[in-house]
Design a protein around this motif. Structure first.
Motif, PDB file in Angstrom:
ATOM      1  N   HIS A 121      -8.243   5.440  -4.574  1.00 45.58           N
ATOM      2  CA  HIS A 121      -9.162   6.695  -4.395  1.00 45.58           C
ATOM      3  C   HIS A 121      -8.230   7.773  -5.368  1.00 45.58           C
ATOM      4  N   GLU A 172      -7.152   2.351   0.152  1.00 43.24           N
ATOM      5  CA  GLU A 172      -8.171   2.184   1.543  1.00 43.24           C
ATOM      6  C   GLU A 172      -7.894   0.794   1.558  1.00 43.24           C
ATOM      7  N   GLU A 180      -4.806   7.468  -2.836  1.00 44.11           N
ATOM      8  CA  GLU A 180      -4.594   6.825  -1.464  1.00 44.11           C
ATOM      9  C   GLU A 180      -5.397   5.513  -1.524  1.00 44.11           C
ATOM     10  N   CYS A 194       0.654  -1.189  -0.084  1.00 38.59           N
ATOM     11  CA  CYS A 194      -0.150   0.003   0.040  1.00 38.59           C
ATOM     12  C   CYS A 194       0.813   1.215  -0.053  1.00 38.59           C
ATOM     13  N   ARG A 240      -9.078  -2.858   2.774  1.00 36.69           N
ATOM     14  CA  ARG A 240     -10.321  -3.622   2.991  1.00 36.69           C
ATOM     15  C   ARG A 240     -10.155  -4.961   2.539  1.00 36.69           C
TER      16      ARG A 240
END
Length: 79
Positions: free
Chosen positions: A76, A68, A66, A56, A70
């Motif tokens: 994004h 995220e 960015e 990441c 999950r």
């Protein structure tokens, strides 16, 4: 850049592509992220989930996005 959803393997592939397409070496990326070059190599080649956070960080460093975290990974755009 539109939102992209990735599974763990997709994130690894995206991190590898980001490094390969950047003007920076793995050593440069390692220095910027304050990790060893070996950690970068491992994150780009190994499928271990324990390296997801580093993947990441690599993508966020080299792409205008960015990540995220999950079950899937969502990129994004930074507009």
């Amino acid at each position: 850049m539109e939102e992209v959803r990735l599974d763990a393997e997709g994130l690894r592939a995206r991190a590898r592509r980001a490094v390969d397409e950047s003007p920076y070496t793995q050593a440069d990326v390692a220095r910027e992220l304050d990790v060893s070059r070996g950690s970068i190599t491992q994150a780009l080649n190994d499928t271990s989930p324990r390296l997801e956070k580093l993947r990441c960080r690599i993508v966020e460093l080299l792409e205008p996005c960015e990540v995220e975290r999950r079950r899937t990974f969502v990129l994004h755009p930074n507009d």
